[in-house]
Design an enzyme around this catalytic site. Structure first.
Site, PDB file in Angstrom:
ATOM      1  N   THR A  38      54.375  50.443  37.812  1.00  0.00           N
ATOM      2  CA  THR A  38      53.621  50.496  39.072  1.00  0.00           C
ATOM      3  C   THR A  38      54.565  50.540  40.272  1.00  0.00           C
ATOM      4  O   THR A  38      55.499  49.735  40.354  1.00  0.00           O
ATOM      5  CB  THR A  38      52.681  49.270  39.159  1.00  0.00           C
ATOM      6  OG1 THR A  38      51.828  49.288  38.020  1.00  0.00           O
ATOM      7  CG2 THR A  38      51.851  49.300  40.430  1.00  0.00           C
ATOM      8  N   GLY A  42      54.155  47.537  24.291  1.00  0.00           N
ATOM      9  CA  GLY A  42      53.713  46.880  25.521  1.00  0.00           C
ATOM     10  C   GLY A  42      53.778  45.379  25.349  1.00  0.00           C
ATOM     11  O   GLY A  42      54.713  44.717  25.803  1.00  0.00           O
ATOM     12  N   GLU A  61      50.614  41.837  33.146  1.00  0.00           N
ATOM     13  CA  GLU A  61      51.290  40.524  33.264  1.00  0.00           C
ATOM     14  C   GLU A  61      50.997  39.663  32.033  1.00  0.00           C
ATOM     15  O   GLU A  61      50.810  38.453  32.136  1.00  0.00           O
ATOM     16  CB  GLU A  61      50.848  39.751  34.520  1.00  0.00           C
ATOM     17  CG  GLU A  61      51.007  40.474  35.832  1.00  0.00           C
ATOM     18  CD  GLU A  61      52.445  40.775  36.176  1.00  0.00           C
ATOM     19  OE1 GLU A  61      53.344  40.061  35.686  1.00  0.00           O
ATOM     20  OE2 GLU A  61      52.671  41.741  36.920  1.00  0.00           O
ATOM     21  N   TRP A 121      53.520  52.992  32.692  1.00  0.00           N
ATOM     22  CA  TRP A 121      52.794  52.029  33.527  1.00  0.00           C
ATOM     23  C   TRP A 121      53.681  51.338  34.542  1.00  0.00           C
ATOM     24  O   TRP A 121      53.442  50.185  34.886  1.00  0.00           O
ATOM     25  CB  TRP A 121      52.088  50.979  32.662  1.00  0.00           C
ATOM     26  CG  TRP A 121      50.930  51.536  31.900  1.00  0.00           C
ATOM     27  CD1 TRP A 121      50.837  51.675  30.554  1.00  0.00           C
ATOM     28  CD2 TRP A 121      49.712  52.059  32.454  1.00  0.00           C
ATOM     29  NE1 TRP A 121      49.634  52.254  30.226  1.00  0.00           N
ATOM     30  CE2 TRP A 121      48.912  52.492  31.379  1.00  0.00           C
ATOM     31  CE3 TRP A 121      49.216  52.199  33.751  1.00  0.00           C
ATOM     32  CZ2 TRP A 121      47.657  53.065  31.544  1.00  0.00           C
ATOM     33  CZ3 TRP A 121      47.960  52.769  33.924  1.00  0.00           C
ATOM     34  CH2 TRP A 121      47.191  53.182  32.831  1.00  0.00           C
ATOM     35  N   ARG A 159      19.432  42.175  51.864  1.00  0.00           N
ATOM     36  CA  ARG A 159      18.567  43.009  51.030  1.00  0.00           C
ATOM     37  C   ARG A 159      17.213  42.341  50.795  1.00  0.00           C
ATOM     38  O   ARG A 159      17.139  41.187  50.343  1.00  0.00           O
ATOM     39  CB  ARG A 159      19.264  43.254  49.678  1.00  0.00           C
ATOM     40  CG  ARG A 159      18.449  44.046  48.693  1.00  0.00           C
ATOM     41  CD  ARG A 159      18.311  45.476  49.118  1.00  0.00           C
ATOM     42  NE  ARG A 159      17.602  46.277  48.108  1.00  0.00           N
ATOM     43  CZ  ARG A 159      17.149  47.492  48.338  1.00  0.00           C
ATOM     44  NH1 ARG A 159      17.336  48.061  49.531  1.00  0.00           N
ATOM     45  NH2 ARG A 159      16.530  48.168  47.397  1.00  0.00           N
TER      46      ARG A 159
HETATM   47  C1  LIG Z   1      47.279  49.441  36.024  1.00  0.00           C
HETATM   48  C2  LIG Z   1      48.407  48.920  35.200  1.00  0.00           C
HETATM   49  C3  LIG Z   1      49.602  48.597  35.821  1.00  0.00           C
HETATM   50  C4  LIG Z   1      50.685  48.153  35.058  1.00  0.00           C
HETATM   51  N1  LIG Z   1      51.880  47.904  35.686  1.00  0.00           N
HETATM   52  C5  LIG Z   1      52.976  47.645  34.932  1.00  0.00           C
HETATM   53  C6  LIG Z   1      54.274  47.530  35.532  1.00  0.00           C
HETATM   54  O1  LIG Z   1      54.429  47.627  36.749  1.00  0.00           O
HETATM   55  N2  LIG Z   1      55.336  47.382  34.714  1.00  0.00           N
HETATM   56  C7  LIG Z   1      55.223  47.284  33.357  1.00  0.00           C
HETATM   57  O2  LIG Z   1      56.232  47.146  32.674  1.00  0.00           O
HETATM   58  N3  LIG Z   1      54.005  47.360  32.765  1.00  0.00           N
HETATM   59  C8  LIG Z   1      52.886  47.531  33.512  1.00  0.00           C
HETATM   60  N4  LIG Z   1      51.655  47.643  32.914  1.00  0.00           N
HETATM   61  C9  LIG Z   1      51.573  47.606  31.464  1.00  0.00           C
HETATM   62  C10 LIG Z   1      50.940  46.333  30.922  1.00  0.00           C
HETATM   63  O3  LIG Z   1      51.804  45.264  31.119  1.00  0.00           O
HETATM   64  C11 LIG Z   1      50.633  46.606  29.443  1.00  0.00           C
HETATM   65  O4  LIG Z   1      49.550  47.517  29.423  1.00  0.00           O
HETATM   66  C12 LIG Z   1      50.312  45.341  28.682  1.00  0.00           C
HETATM   67  O5  LIG Z   1      51.470  44.574  28.533  1.00  0.00           O
HETATM   68  C13 LIG Z   1      49.732  45.648  27.303  1.00  0.00           C
HETATM   69  O6  LIG Z   1      50.561  46.506  26.613  1.00  0.00           O
HETATM   70  P1  LIG Z   1      49.954  47.838  25.945  1.00  0.00           P
HETATM   71  O7  LIG Z   1      49.206  48.568  26.982  1.00  0.00           O
HETATM   72  O8  LIG Z   1      51.056  48.542  25.265  1.00  0.00           O
HETATM   73  O9  LIG Z   1      48.922  47.297  24.908  1.00  0.00           O
HETATM   74  P2  LIG Z   1      49.233  46.906  23.400  1.00  0.00           P
HETATM   75  O10 LIG Z   1      50.415  46.026  23.328  1.00  0.00           O
HETATM   76  O11 LIG Z   1      49.211  48.130  22.576  1.00  0.00           O
HETATM   77  O12 LIG Z   1      47.941  46.029  23.077  1.00  0.00           O
HETATM   78  C14 LIG Z   1      46.652  46.624  22.815  1.00  0.00           C
HETATM   79  C15 LIG Z   1      45.655  45.496  22.594  1.00  0.00           C
HETATM   80  O13 LIG Z   1      46.061  44.705  21.485  1.00  0.00           O
HETATM   81  C16 LIG Z   1      46.161  43.336  21.861  1.00  0.00           C
HETATM   82  N5  LIG Z   1      47.253  42.726  21.103  1.00  0.00           N
HETATM   83  C17 LIG Z   1      48.579  42.892  21.288  1.00  0.00           C
HETATM   84  N6  LIG Z   1      49.266  42.179  20.393  1.00  0.00           N
HETATM   85  C18 LIG Z   1      48.355  41.570  19.612  1.00  0.00           C
HETATM   86  C19 LIG Z   1      48.449  40.705  18.490  1.00  0.00           C
HETATM   87  N7  LIG Z   1      49.625  40.272  18.020  1.00  0.00           N
HETATM   88  N8  LIG Z   1      47.319  40.268  17.919  1.00  0.00           N
HETATM   89  C20 LIG Z   1      46.101  40.656  18.380  1.00  0.00           C
HETATM   90  N9  LIG Z   1      45.955  41.461  19.443  1.00  0.00           N
HETATM   91  C21 LIG Z   1      47.071  41.923  20.047  1.00  0.00           C
HETATM   92  C22 LIG Z   1      46.445  43.369  23.350  1.00  0.00           C
HETATM   93  O14 LIG Z   1      46.129  42.145  23.984  1.00  0.00           O
HETATM   94  C23 LIG Z   1      45.552  44.514  23.775  1.00  0.00           C
HETATM   95  O15 LIG Z   1      44.249  44.071  23.916  1.00  0.00           O
HETATM   96  C24 LIG Z   1      50.547  48.028  33.664  1.00  0.00           C
HETATM   97  C25 LIG Z   1      49.320  48.320  33.045  1.00  0.00           C
HETATM   98  C26 LIG Z   1      48.261  48.752  33.791  1.00  0.00           C
HETATM   99  C27 LIG Z   1      46.974  49.101  33.107  1.00  0.00           C
END
Ligand SMILES: Cc1cc2nc3c(=O)[nH]c(=O)nc-3n(C[C@H](O)[C@H](O)[C@H](O)COP(=O)(O)OP(=O)(O)OC[C@H]3O[C@@H](n4cnc5c(N)ncnc54)[C@H](O)[C@@H]3O)c2cc1C
Length: 557
Positions: A312, A285, A533, A310, A439
């Protein structure tokens, strides 16, 4: 605005300038710790993540406080003046504490910080802007405002656009928002059609391609105003609809061929096709450079195999911007990625399977979520899915450029997400103002209590400052600058939306936790803003802190 030696605005400016100087010294010290031979080292940056994260937040608070104070004009209301000073005092103290902790850890001189903290002028400012009496006065002003805080100075056309989208949001979007959220419906076609007619999907498309953005430069402020207005009605069913065409439009402008721009931009501006963005994968991600969805060359195009998640609006959309690995050599990292435009039919509902005439399939399943309902975010599976050569962004020259074109799109997406956060905050603040008037507790209206007014004051100060910062960064983006600042305002506004919606819900007591109260939706919707984002941590570390440290090294060289 008249200034005298005791003028709190002049004092705030002076104290923030001193904080800026201490911030610059801490930034340079951290830059040296994280570099080898004058260049930032990835390993050292990772070792100093905690300090970098603190620095990014200090940068956000400081820039926001400076912008809030700088935006005050003769015509600014007494309310906005109070809110800018309140934010400056609160944020100034937060920055002081962060810099002090960094200084302690890295044995930096902290005399300037101590002198500022103990300076009678700073203490007087904190008291006059954030003491109990000041909070009460600011809270009363917010309570009387119906949420109109942090007004941005607008010309006539921007003011008219803001007014008409706010009206549309209140009269058309908001009445449908609850049902869409609670019944997990898809954004109805009637709403999409009305938004098409209002030109919402063409806000970042240049006029020469049928959109409303001026040719040759951008109008990020218009996009911010419209997004904020629509997000106030519903984050998921209105405000966020613009983000997808915004990202794809910018990617097309940055990396598309002339034919692709001429073909797709007018269509995107008309909202036909609707589009979705597929970057995130189950295993990757934040680490975009590692994306793995495979695109293999076949006669006339590319075959896609693998998963996205994900994505959307992937069901309803007829066009997906897919980031795929077109070069099998994984060691190329981000240089092996390209953007492919996947055409598919539009589907209603939470699941779909599309079988291509060529035999490939694309299937999707909406992931159940706590909020942000209406567009649905899908798991996607591609099996031997054919994409013609004409749909590779940039053609042959675009191969390997996918990371860069995607990032070009993300600057607008982040700016836009800050505006989305402002819209949700405004909705939450207005709900809190209404509820605390209605309220009664212990025999009087909730708003009569000083603690309630202090909460409203701080909620108002956050919203007002984030709006001012979003407006200022939009002006930078219009000049082709502001990549780091777009991430910074996204960081601050999204975290602020969590805080403001939390307080709005809290002020509703038990009713805040009821699904039937709109504040419960604002709260769960706001929570996603710091995740997508660019997750908060990734933006703070990889964009904001990194840029600050690079700038510091550059300036010192
Ligand atoms: C409702 C929703 C809609 C979305 N819509 C889209 C969409 O339309 N298109 C799309 O492509 N994606 C979409 N996403 C995905 C979103 O962009 C990702 O969830 C996001 O980029 C984080 O990636 P991940 O979930 O894989 O988390 P991970 O990358 O696994 O990260 C997990 C945690 O670790 C932290 N982290 C990551 N790297 C590091 C580091 N180097 N050091 C310390 N901490 C770190 C992150 O900040 C996070 O807190 C959506 C997500 C949601 C929840």
């Amino acid at each position: 605005m008249p200034e005298s030696p005791q003028d709190p605005i002049a004092t705030a400016r002076n104290c923030l300038a001193r904080l800026r100087s201490a911030f610059d010294s801490a930034t340079l010290a951290l830059a040296h710790r994280c570099s080898t031979n004058g260049r930032l080292s990835g390993k050292k940056l990772d070792a100093e993540q905690v300090a970098c994260f603190e620095l990014a937040w200090a940068a956000a608070d400081l820039l926001a406080a400076e912008t809030g104070i700088a935006s005050l004009r003769e015509a600014s209301s007494d309310r906005d003046r109070r809110l800018a000073l309140l934010f400056a005092a609160d944020a100034g103290n937060a920055v002081l504490a962060r810099l002090d902790a960094l200084g302690l850890e890295f044995s930096l001189p902290r005399t300037a910080l101590r002198e500022l903290r103990d300076d009678p002028a700073w203490e007087a400012l904190c008291l006059s802007a954030a003491g109990s009496a000041a909070l009460d006065a600011a809270g009363q002003a917010v309570a009387a405002s119906d949420g109109e805080v942090g007004q941005i100075a607008l010309d006539e056309s921007h003011a008219m656009a803001q007014e008409s989208f706010r009206r549309f949001s209140a009269e058309v979007v908001a009445p449908q928002a609850e049902a869409i959220h609670r019944e997990n419906l898809t954004v109805p076609e009637s709403l999409l059609q009305a938004l098409r007619e209002m030109g919402v999907f063409g806000l970042s498309v240049p006029q020469q391609y049928g959109g409303s953005a001026p040719d040759g430069h951008e109008d990020a402020l218009l996009m911010v105003l419209v997004t904020e207005a629509l997000s106030e009605g519903s984050l998921a069913a209105a405000g966020s609809l613009i983000t997808r065409p915004e990202i794809l439009t910018r990617a097309l402008l940055a990396g598309g061929t002339q034919e692709q721009q001429a073909h797709w931009l007018p269509r995107l501006a008309a909202g036909d096709p609707l589009c979705a963005i597929a970057i995130t994968e189950p295993d990757y991600g934040s680490d975009v450079a590692a994306l793995a969805l495979r695109a293999t060359r076949v006669p006339g195009g590319w075959s896609l195999n693998g998963a996205k998640t994900w994505c959307t609006f992937a069901g309803k959309a007829d066009l997906l911007m897919v980031v795929a690995r077109t070069d099998p050599d994984r060691s190329l990292g981000h240089k092996g990625l390209s953007v492919l435009l996947v055409e598919k039919p539009s589907f209603e509902g939470h699941d779909f399977v599309y079988r291509e005439p060529q035999g490939g399939t694309l299937s999707g399943r909406a992931i159940p979520t706590i909020g942000y309902r209406g567009m649905h975010s899908f798991d996607l599976a591609f099996e031997d899915f054919f994409v013609p050569d004409a749909n590779v962004l940039g053609g042959e020259a675009g191969l390997g450029q996918g990371f860069y074109t995607t990032m070009a799109g993300m600057v607008g997406g982040r700016m836009q997400t800050a505006a989305r956060a402002c819209g949700v905050m405004r909705a939450a603040l207005r709900a809190a103002i209404r509820y605390t008037h209605d309220r009664k507790v212990f025999g009087q209206a909730l708003v009569e209590f000083p603690l309630t007014r202090a909460k409203l004051a701080r909620m108002g100060a956050r919203l007002a400052t984030c709006r001012q910062l979003a407006g200022a960064v939009a002006a930078l983006v219009d000049r082709g600058e502001g990549r780091m600042e777009a991430s910074l305002v996204k960081l601050l506004a999204c975290r602020s939306a969590e805080m403001v919606t939390r307080e709005a819900l809290q002020l509703h007591g038990g009713m805040g936790y009821a699904e039937e109260s709109a504040v419960s939706r604002y709260f769960v919707d706001a929570r996603v803003l710091s995740i997508f984002e660019g997750a908060e941590e990734t933006l703070a570390l990889k964009v904001v802190a990194r840029s600050l440290l690079e700038r510091a090294l550059g300036a010192a060289a």
